[in-house]
Design a protein around this motif. Structure first.
Motif, mmCIF file in Angstrom:
data_model
loop_
_atom_site.group_PDB
_atom_site.id
_atom_site.type_symbol
_atom_site.label_atom_id
_atom_site.label_comp_id
_atom_site.label_asym_id
_atom_site.label_seq_id
_atom_site.Cartn_x
_atom_site.Cartn_y
_atom_site.Cartn_z
ATOM 1 N N GLY A 36 8.771 -15.667 -15.580
ATOM 2 C CA GLY A 36 8.460 -16.580 -16.666
ATOM 3 C C GLY A 36 8.559 -15.943 -18.034
ATOM 4 O O GLY A 36 9.356 -15.037 -18.272
ATOM 5 N N GLU A 37 7.707 -16.415 -18.930
ATOM 6 C CA GLU A 37 7.792 -16.020 -20.340
ATOM 7 C C GLU A 37 7.136 -14.665 -20.590
ATOM 8 O O GLU A 37 6.014 -14.420 -20.164
ATOM 9 C CB GLU A 37 7.130 -17.094 -21.210
ATOM 10 C CG GLU A 37 7.222 -16.840 -22.698
ATOM 11 C CD GLU A 37 6.018 -16.097 -23.250
ATOM 12 O OE1 GLU A 37 6.213 -15.174 -24.070
ATOM 13 O OE2 GLU A 37 4.877 -16.436 -22.869
ATOM 14 N N HIS A 80 5.170 -23.144 -19.715
ATOM 15 C CA HIS A 80 5.079 -22.001 -18.803
ATOM 16 C C HIS A 80 3.687 -21.933 -18.177
ATOM 17 O O HIS A 80 2.740 -22.573 -18.639
ATOM 18 C CB HIS A 80 5.383 -20.698 -19.546
ATOM 19 C CG HIS A 80 6.808 -20.581 -19.981
ATOM 20 N ND1 HIS A 80 7.817 -20.206 -19.130
ATOM 21 C CD2 HIS A 80 7.392 -20.825 -21.190
ATOM 22 C CE1 HIS A 80 8.968 -20.191 -19.790
ATOM 23 N NE2 HIS A 80 8.741 -20.573 -21.030
ATOM 24 N N HIS A 81 3.586 -21.129 -17.124
ATOM 25 C CA HIS A 81 2.336 -20.941 -16.403
ATOM 26 C C HIS A 81 1.991 -19.452 -16.394
ATOM 27 O O HIS A 81 2.873 -18.594 -16.400
ATOM 28 C CB HIS A 81 2.447 -21.461 -14.971
ATOM 29 C CG HIS A 81 2.831 -22.911 -14.899
ATOM 30 N ND1 HIS A 81 1.907 -23.927 -14.856
ATOM 31 C CD2 HIS A 81 4.041 -23.509 -14.880
ATOM 32 C CE1 HIS A 81 2.522 -25.089 -14.809
ATOM 33 N NE2 HIS A 81 3.829 -24.868 -14.826
ATOM 34 N N TYR A 82 0.679 -19.174 -16.342
ATOM 35 C CA TYR A 82 0.209 -17.797 -16.433
ATOM 36 C C TYR A 82 -0.995 -17.589 -15.524
ATOM 37 O O TYR A 82 -1.770 -18.513 -15.270
ATOM 38 C CB TYR A 82 -0.205 -17.461 -17.882
ATOM 39 C CG TYR A 82 0.881 -17.726 -18.898
ATOM 40 C CD1 TYR A 82 1.790 -16.736 -19.245
ATOM 41 C CD2 TYR A 82 1.013 -18.977 -19.488
ATOM 42 C CE1 TYR A 82 2.795 -16.983 -20.171
ATOM 43 C CE2 TYR A 82 2.012 -19.238 -20.413
ATOM 44 C CZ TYR A 82 2.907 -18.236 -20.750
ATOM 45 O OH TYR A 82 3.902 -18.490 -21.657
ATOM 46 N N THR A 121 -2.161 -23.119 -17.912
ATOM 47 C CA THR A 121 -0.958 -23.501 -18.637
ATOM 48 C C THR A 121 -1.342 -23.982 -20.034
ATOM 49 O O THR A 121 -2.389 -24.617 -20.212
ATOM 50 C CB THR A 121 -0.194 -24.612 -17.891
ATOM 51 O OG1 THR A 121 1.051 -24.859 -18.532
ATOM 52 C CG2 THR A 121 -0.995 -25.895 -17.849
ATOM 53 N N PRO A 122 -0.539 -23.659 -21.051
ATOM 54 C CA PRO A 122 -0.824 -24.157 -22.400
ATOM 55 C C PRO A 122 -0.433 -25.629 -22.518
ATOM 56 O O PRO A 122 0.623 -26.041 -22.013
ATOM 57 C CB PRO A 122 0.050 -23.274 -23.300
ATOM 58 C CG PRO A 122 1.161 -22.805 -22.418
ATOM 59 C CD PRO A 122 0.603 -22.722 -21.035
ATOM 60 N N THR A 123 -1.294 -26.403 -23.158
ATOM 61 C CA THR A 123 -1.037 -27.832 -23.282
ATOM 62 C C THR A 123 -0.817 -28.278 -24.724
ATOM 63 O O THR A 123 -0.262 -29.351 -24.959
ATOM 64 C CB THR A 123 -2.215 -28.639 -22.698
ATOM 65 O OG1 THR A 123 -3.426 -28.292 -23.403
ATOM 66 C CG2 THR A 123 -2.388 -28.345 -21.213
ATOM 67 N N LYS A 124 -1.231 -27.462 -25.674
ATOM 68 C CA LYS A 124 -1.102 -27.848 -27.078
ATOM 69 C C LYS A 124 -1.186 -26.600 -27.935
ATOM 70 O O LYS A 124 -1.923 -25.671 -27.616
ATOM 71 C CB LYS A 124 -2.224 -28.831 -27.471
ATOM 72 C CG LYS A 124 -2.154 -29.341 -28.897
ATOM 73 C CD LYS A 124 -3.318 -30.304 -29.185
ATOM 74 C CE LYS A 124 -3.260 -30.818 -30.617
ATOM 75 N NZ LYS A 124 -4.410 -31.733 -30.902
ATOM 76 N N GLU A 125 -0.427 -26.566 -29.026
ATOM 77 C CA GLU A 125 -0.520 -25.459 -29.954
ATOM 78 C C GLU A 125 -0.552 -25.975 -31.384
ATOM 79 O O GLU A 125 -0.028 -27.052 -31.681
ATOM 80 C CB GLU A 125 0.649 -24.482 -29.782
ATOM 81 C CG GLU A 125 2.006 -25.039 -30.138
ATOM 82 C CD GLU A 125 3.118 -23.997 -30.023
ATOM 83 O OE1 GLU A 125 2.871 -22.910 -29.474
ATOM 84 O OE2 GLU A 125 4.241 -24.285 -30.506
ATOM 85 N N SER A 126 -1.203 -25.232 -32.256
ATOM 86 C CA SER A 126 -1.264 -25.595 -33.665
ATOM 87 C C SER A 126 -1.156 -24.335 -34.512
ATOM 88 O O SER A 126 -1.579 -23.245 -34.094
ATOM 89 C CB SER A 126 -2.571 -26.341 -33.987
ATOM 90 O OG SER A 126 -3.700 -25.560 -33.627
#
Length: 252
Positions: free
Chosen positions: A182-183, A139-141, A60-65
């Protein structure tokens, strides 16, 4: 910015061409801009995954920049704003017997960002690769990961070794513990929609994620355990050159 102009500069880790997102009016964007990515390695089938992947994980993504556009794009007034996304591994589903590296607890990946125009970085439209998740928070992948060695290009700094996906079929939506749910391309899809599309496609070699739509990760693990690599050793596969380091310092 017209569809033709977008075609001229899209791309970062992959080469991309515009597929959709522009209206009949040349400069009006009516939805997310979609591009076509070039796969590093085959990724459609269970055989592809066990041939080229080091690990298959739920993440799962936890942070984006944001990744700032290049100066040439800023000067031109249009271009790409990228994204770096921090991924957390929730569970390792499968590993090859001789992985290049142990499965990571976290890793950082480059993901699709935005297109900007008219010299205004805030005048942006989402960009997504066709038939691939954008990778969005919440979301989860399921992802088939491979370790890519450091790469070197004359005149450029060395690109460090890192975790990469195999290609278009190696990142699968997995919300609600359901494959295909999901996405996708920045929007939402249901597993039922994926299954319905497959039943009418007539595709003789459907993608693994489409075959297993609506099922849990257990079904994927069973498919991977039953699959056999297409070559005795991954290094024997021509496509595996995409994973090898070409830096003399790394080889020695």
């Amino acid at each position: 910015m017209s569809c033709a102009r977008i075609f001229g500069f899209l791309g970062f880790a992959v080469s991309a061409v515009l597929l959709a997102g522009c209206s009949d009016s040349a400069d009006t964007v009516v939805g997310p801009i979609r591009g076509e990515g070039k796969d590093r390695m085959p990724s459609r089938t269970a055989e592809d995954w066990v041939t080229y992947a080091d690990h298959v994980v739920i993440a799962t993504p936890t942070k984006e920049s944001e990744v700032a556009p290049g100066q040439s794009e800023v000067d031109r007034g249009e271009g790409m704003i990228g994204r770096d996304v921090r991924m957390k591994v929730e569970k390792v589903l499968w590993s090859r017997s001789d992985p290049a590296q142990p499965a990571p607890a976290t890793w950082q990946r480059s993901s699709s960002g935005w297109v900007f125009k008219e010299g205004d970085l805030d005048n942006r439209t989402e960009y997504a690769l066709a038939e691939r998740p954008r990778i969005e928070l919440g979301h989860h992948y399921i992802i088939a990961l491979a370790w890519r060695g450091a790469t070197c290009s004359e005149g450029d700094p060395e690109e460090p070794a890192r975790w990469v996906g195999l290609g278009e079929g190696s990142t699968v939506p997995y919300d609600d513990d359901t494959i295909g749910q999901g996405e996708m391309e920045g929007g939402e899809q249901s597993a039922k929609e994926v299954a319905a599309a497959l039943s009418g496609s007539g595709d003789p070699v459907p993608r693994l994620e489409d075959e297993l739509a609506g099922k849990s990760a257990d079904a994927l693990v069973a498919a991977l355990k039953a699959a056999r690599p297409t070559v005795a050793s991954r290094s024997e596969a021509p496509a595996a050159r995409a994973l090898a380091s070409n830096c003399e310092s790394s080889a020695g």
